[in-house]
Design a protein around this motif. Structure first.
Motif, PDB file in Angstrom:
ATOM      1  N   LEU A   1      48.535  40.258  27.234  1.00  0.00           N
ATOM      2  CA  LEU A   1      49.421  39.625  28.209  1.00  0.00           C
ATOM      3  C   LEU A   1      49.633  38.179  27.749  1.00  0.00           C
ATOM      4  CD1 LEU A   1      47.477  41.803  29.741  1.00  0.00           C
ATOM      5  CD2 LEU A   1      48.468  40.849  31.803  1.00  0.00           C
ATOM      6  N   PRO A   2      50.470  37.969  26.735  1.00  0.00           N
ATOM      7  CA  PRO A   2      50.591  36.642  26.118  1.00  0.00           C
ATOM      8  C   PRO A   2      50.991  35.543  27.089  1.00  0.00           C
ATOM      9  CG  PRO A   2      51.642  38.316  24.756  1.00  0.00           C
ATOM     10  CD  PRO A   2      51.299  38.978  26.055  1.00  0.00           C
ATOM     11  N   GLU A   3      51.839  35.885  28.060  1.00  0.00           N
ATOM     12  CA  GLU A   3      52.280  34.863  29.012  1.00  0.00           C
ATOM     13  C   GLU A   3      51.116  34.272  29.787  1.00  0.00           C
ATOM     14  OE1 GLU A   3      55.276  38.285  28.799  1.00  0.00           O
ATOM     15  OE2 GLU A   3      53.114  38.018  28.998  1.00  0.00           O
ATOM     16  N   ALA A   4      50.072  35.059  29.969  1.00  0.00           N
ATOM     17  CA  ALA A   4      48.900  34.615  30.727  1.00  0.00           C
ATOM     18  C   ALA A   4      47.706  34.313  29.829  1.00  0.00           C
ATOM     19  CB  ALA A   4      48.509  35.692  31.746  1.00  0.00           C
ATOM     20  N   LEU A   5      47.878  34.419  28.509  1.00  0.00           N
ATOM     21  CA  LEU A   5      46.761  34.297  27.564  1.00  0.00           C
ATOM     22  C   LEU A   5      45.605  35.184  28.008  1.00  0.00           C
ATOM     23  CD1 LEU A   5      46.692  30.494  26.652  1.00  0.00           C
ATOM     24  CD2 LEU A   5      47.742  32.371  25.401  1.00  0.00           C
TER      25      LEU A   5
ATOM     26  N   SER B   1      39.715  42.020  39.206  1.00  0.00           N
ATOM     27  CA  SER B   1      40.755  41.256  39.899  1.00  0.00           C
ATOM     28  C   SER B   1      42.018  41.175  39.038  1.00  0.00           C
ATOM     29  CB  SER B   1      40.257  39.845  40.200  1.00  0.00           C
ATOM     30  OG  SER B   1      41.312  39.010  40.626  1.00  0.00           O
ATOM     31  N   ARG B   2      43.152  41.034  39.679  1.00  0.00           N
ATOM     32  CA  ARG B   2      44.401  40.798  38.962  1.00  0.00           C
ATOM     33  C   ARG B   2      45.014  39.455  39.355  1.00  0.00           C
ATOM     34  NH1 ARG B   2      42.256  43.848  36.209  1.00  0.00           N
ATOM     35  NH2 ARG B   2      43.006  45.861  35.395  1.00  0.00           N
ATOM     36  N   HIS B   3      44.179  38.593  39.927  1.00  0.00           N
ATOM     37  CA  HIS B   3      44.654  37.248  40.256  1.00  0.00           C
ATOM     38  C   HIS B   3      45.020  36.516  38.967  1.00  0.00           C
ATOM     39  CE1 HIS B   3      45.184  33.394  42.082  1.00  0.00           C
ATOM     40  NE2 HIS B   3      44.176  32.861  41.419  1.00  0.00           N
ATOM     41  N   GLY B   4      46.181  35.915  38.958  1.00  0.00           N
ATOM     42  CA  GLY B   4      46.657  35.197  37.791  1.00  0.00           C
ATOM     43  C   GLY B   4      47.667  35.964  36.967  1.00  0.00           C
ATOM     44  N   ILE B   5      47.791  37.280  37.238  1.00  0.00           N
ATOM     45  CA  ILE B   5      48.800  38.071  36.518  1.00  0.00           C
ATOM     46  C   ILE B   5      49.670  38.850  37.505  1.00  0.00           C
ATOM     47  CG2 ILE B   5      47.405  38.242  34.427  1.00  0.00           C
ATOM     48  CD1 ILE B   5      46.843  41.197  35.255  1.00  0.00           C
ATOM     49  N   GLU B   6      49.701  38.411  38.770  1.00  0.00           N
ATOM     50  CA  GLU B   6      50.522  39.086  39.768  1.00  0.00           C
ATOM     51  C   GLU B   6      51.976  39.133  39.282  1.00  0.00           C
ATOM     52  OE1 GLU B   6      47.316  36.718  41.996  1.00  0.00           O
ATOM     53  OE2 GLU B   6      48.674  36.391  40.292  1.00  0.00           O
ATOM     54  N   GLY B   7      52.585  40.290  39.437  1.00  0.00           N
ATOM     55  CA  GLY B   7      53.974  40.447  39.039  1.00  0.00           C
ATOM     56  C   GLY B   7      54.176  40.789  37.578  1.00  0.00           C
TER      57      GLY B   7
ATOM     58  N   GLU C   1      47.734  48.264  34.968  1.00  0.00           N
ATOM     59  CA  GLU C   1      46.917  48.936  33.962  1.00  0.00           C
ATOM     60  C   GLU C   1      45.447  48.884  34.376  1.00  0.00           C
ATOM     61  OE1 GLU C   1      47.626  50.741  31.483  1.00  0.00           O
ATOM     62  OE2 GLU C   1      49.740  50.340  31.124  1.00  0.00           O
ATOM     63  N   ILE C   2      44.767  50.008  34.256  1.00  0.00           N
ATOM     64  CA  ILE C   2      43.351  50.090  34.604  1.00  0.00           C
ATOM     65  C   ILE C   2      42.518  49.414  33.520  1.00  0.00           C
ATOM     66  CG2 ILE C   2      41.418  51.683  34.972  1.00  0.00           C
ATOM     67  CD1 ILE C   2      43.504  53.690  36.037  1.00  0.00           C
ATOM     68  N   GLY C   3      41.470  48.713  33.930  1.00  0.00           N
ATOM     69  CA  GLY C   3      40.558  48.104  32.968  1.00  0.00           C
ATOM     70  C   GLY C   3      40.132  46.721  33.392  1.00  0.00           C
ATOM     71  N   GLY C   4      39.338  46.098  32.559  1.00  0.00           N
ATOM     72  CA  GLY C   4      38.841  44.763  32.839  1.00  0.00           C
ATOM     73  C   GLY C   4      39.777  43.703  32.298  1.00  0.00           C
ATOM     74  N   LEU C   5      40.006  42.681  33.097  1.00  0.00           N
ATOM     75  CA  LEU C   5      40.873  41.567  32.728  1.00  0.00           C
ATOM     76  C   LEU C   5      40.025  40.432  32.164  1.00  0.00           C
ATOM     77  CD1 LEU C   5      43.700  40.116  32.878  1.00  0.00           C
ATOM     78  CD2 LEU C   5      42.992  39.346  35.165  1.00  0.00           C
ATOM     79  N   SER C   6      40.449  39.906  31.013  1.00  0.00           N
ATOM     80  CA  SER C   6      39.749  38.783  30.395  1.00  0.00           C
ATOM     81  C   SER C   6      40.764  37.732  29.978  1.00  0.00           C
ATOM     82  CB  SER C   6      38.938  39.256  29.184  1.00  0.00           C
ATOM     83  OG  SER C   6      39.786  39.835  28.201  1.00  0.00           O
ATOM     84  N   GLY C   7      40.257  36.640  29.437  1.00  0.00           N
ATOM     85  CA  GLY C   7      41.133  35.550  29.043  1.00  0.00           C
ATOM     86  C   GLY C   7      41.284  34.507  30.136  1.00  0.00           C
ATOM     87  N   ARG C   8      42.359  33.727  30.074  1.00  0.00           N
ATOM     88  CA  ARG C   8      42.544  32.576  30.961  1.00  0.00           C
ATOM     89  C   ARG C   8      42.395  32.911  32.447  1.00  0.00           C
ATOM     90  NH1 ARG C   8      47.544  28.616  29.958  1.00  0.00           N
ATOM     91  NH2 ARG C   8      46.190  28.025  28.208  1.00  0.00           N
ATOM     92  N   PRO C   9      42.952  34.024  32.963  1.00  0.00           N
ATOM     93  CA  PRO C   9      42.822  34.286  34.406  1.00  0.00           C
ATOM     94  C   PRO C   9      41.389  34.503  34.876  1.00  0.00           C
ATOM     95  CG  PRO C   9      44.601  35.588  33.454  1.00  0.00           C
ATOM     96  CD  PRO C   9      43.847  35.003  32.305  1.00  0.00           C
ATOM     97  N   LEU C  10      40.481  34.796  33.957  1.00  0.00           N
ATOM     98  CA  LEU C  10      39.088  35.041  34.325  1.00  0.00           C
ATOM     99  C   LEU C  10      38.293  33.752  34.481  1.00  0.00           C
ATOM    100  CD1 LEU C  10      36.625  36.957  34.705  1.00  0.00           C
ATOM    101  CD2 LEU C  10      36.511  37.153  32.201  1.00  0.00           C
ATOM    102  N   TYR C  11      38.801  32.649  33.970  1.00  0.00           N
ATOM    103  CA  TYR C  11      37.992  31.437  33.888  1.00  0.00           C
ATOM    104  C   TYR C  11      37.464  30.966  35.240  1.00  0.00           C
ATOM    105  CZ  TYR C  11      36.454  26.706  32.955  1.00  0.00           C
ATOM    106  OH  TYR C  11      35.682  25.558  32.873  1.00  0.00           O
ATOM    107  N   GLY C  12      38.345  30.824  36.229  1.00  0.00           N
ATOM    108  CA  GLY C  12      37.923  30.300  37.526  1.00  0.00           C
ATOM    109  C   GLY C  12      36.878  31.175  38.197  1.00  0.00           C
TER     110      GLY C  12
END
Length: 371
Positions: A101-105, A248-254, A260-271
């Motif tokens: 998800l390059p837009e969200a790193l 969580s999918r906070h930070g990539i809404e929309g 997509e099922i799975g674990g989210l990592s990268g910038r949205p996970l930081y907080g």
């Protein structure tokens, strides 16, 4: 602009897992330039009986099968964690299973502990046994195992002599039911057996006891943090890694890939991961070793983990976007920070913002991610 910046548009035309495989192959063949690693005693961290040249580590997941740990150390990492490794080889979940998800790193993955198994990975580690550098082993359980605790015990015995430290991974969201081992009597039972296995392996080989870490999820309530912390201290685990990927999918809404099922990592996970890290530091006290992971992408975020209570930090997803010279850039910026602030050691920064972080509201989507 780096060579990777120029090549990235072409790399991103490839399927993410295919691109990762090519990166591993390039590292194996020595096609990635060795970096001139900045050395600075102020970055040194002594923890769990080990001396880390710098606090920046490579998280598990990049080098699942111990194919390139030394190549990654040569890129500047102070330590490398290979795995997750399960007793038997397994294919993991169906492809495609990694999504950029390059837009969200950011990255979403549902790999499911795909790896070549204990025997193959141990053989590779045996061949590098006398080489320098701190290489830890992250161990897991097979998806269809009838006794997952036995799988962890087997992993501890198999890698106790080959790893500088061991990590019990019970926090991946991609193996059904695995995160249940973080709770109550299940966690107590697991850690009781794991610590006994580690101590038994040391006694059997007349060698030193290897540090044993527990890797936890970021999708925990403060009550769950307290419970895990109490069990970890009581069972004398050497440290925690906070944290794995989030549901969580906070930070990539929309985003078109949000479902997509799975674990989210990268910038949205930081907080989220940093908040949970601070909560564990408060629950565990100042002496308990913690490694901070989740959303580390530059010196600022790495230092933020240390301010939140981390002794060491790890990254992985940021390599997808930052390329092979990212560790060196982070280390140089850390040194510039130390020059600017006049700190004698990076450790003086640790815990400096724990209470400030916890005074904020919990991350958005906290309860939904735990559900």
């Amino acid at each position: 602009m780096s060579l990777y910046d120029l090549a990235r548009p072409l790399v991103f035309r490839l399927d993410a897992e295919r691109a990762h495989g090519l990166a591993i192959e390039a590292l194996k063949r020595g096609l990635v330039k060795r970096q001139d690693i900045p050395l600075d005693s102020r970055l040194r961290v002594d923890l769990v009986g080990l001396s880390f040249g710098n606090p920046l580590g490579l998280a598990a997941g990049f080098d699942k099968n111990a194919e390139v740990p030394d190549a990654m150390l040569r890129l500047g990492f102070g330590f490398v964690e290979i795995g997750t490794v399960t007793p038997l080889p397994q294919e993991g979940n169906a492809k495609p299973r990694i999504f950029r998800l390059p837009e969200a790193l950011a990255v979403i993955n549902r790999l499911g502990f795909n790896n070549e198994g204990h025997a193959e990975v141990a053989e590779r580690l045996e061949k590098r046994a006398r080489k320098p550098g701190i290489v830890g082993v992250n161990i897991g359980a097979n998806k269809d195992s009838a006794d997952r605790i036995a799988d962890y015990v087997t992993g501890i015995h198999r890698f106790a002599e080959l790893a500088r430290y061991l990590t019990i991974n019970i926090s991946s969201p991609n193996t059904p039911g695995l995160r249940n081992l973080q709770k109550g009597s299940d966690l107590d039972d697991l850690l009781t057996h794991a610590v006994a296995a580690r101590d038994g392996a040391a006694a059997l080989t007349a060698s030193e006891r290897k540090p044993l870490f527990l890797k936890v999820a970021p999708d925990l309530s403060l009550d769950e943090v307290e419970a895990i912390a109490e069990t970890a201290k009581r069972r004398k685990v050497d440290g925690l890694i906070v944290s794995n990927t989030t549901l969580s999918r906070h930070g990539i809404e929309g985003h078109k890939l949000v479902n997509e099922i799975g674990g989210l990592s990268g910038r949205p996970l930081y907080g989220r991961s940093t908040y949970v890290l601070a909560a564990f530091r408060r629950a565990l006290g100042p002496e308990f070793p913690l490694i901070g992971a989740g959303g580390v992408e530059n010196a600022r975020t790495a230092l933020g983990k240390i301010e939140a209570g981390a002794d060491l930090v790890q990254l992985y997803s940021a390599m997808v976007y930052g390329g092979p010279d990212l560790p060196i850039r982070i280390l140089k910026d850390m040194i510039r920070f130390l020059d600017k602030t006049g700190l004698d050691t990076i450790r003086h920064l640790r815990d400096s913002k724990v209470e400030e972080i916890l005074a904020r509201d919990p991350p958005v989507g906290w309860e939904q991610a735990r559900a």
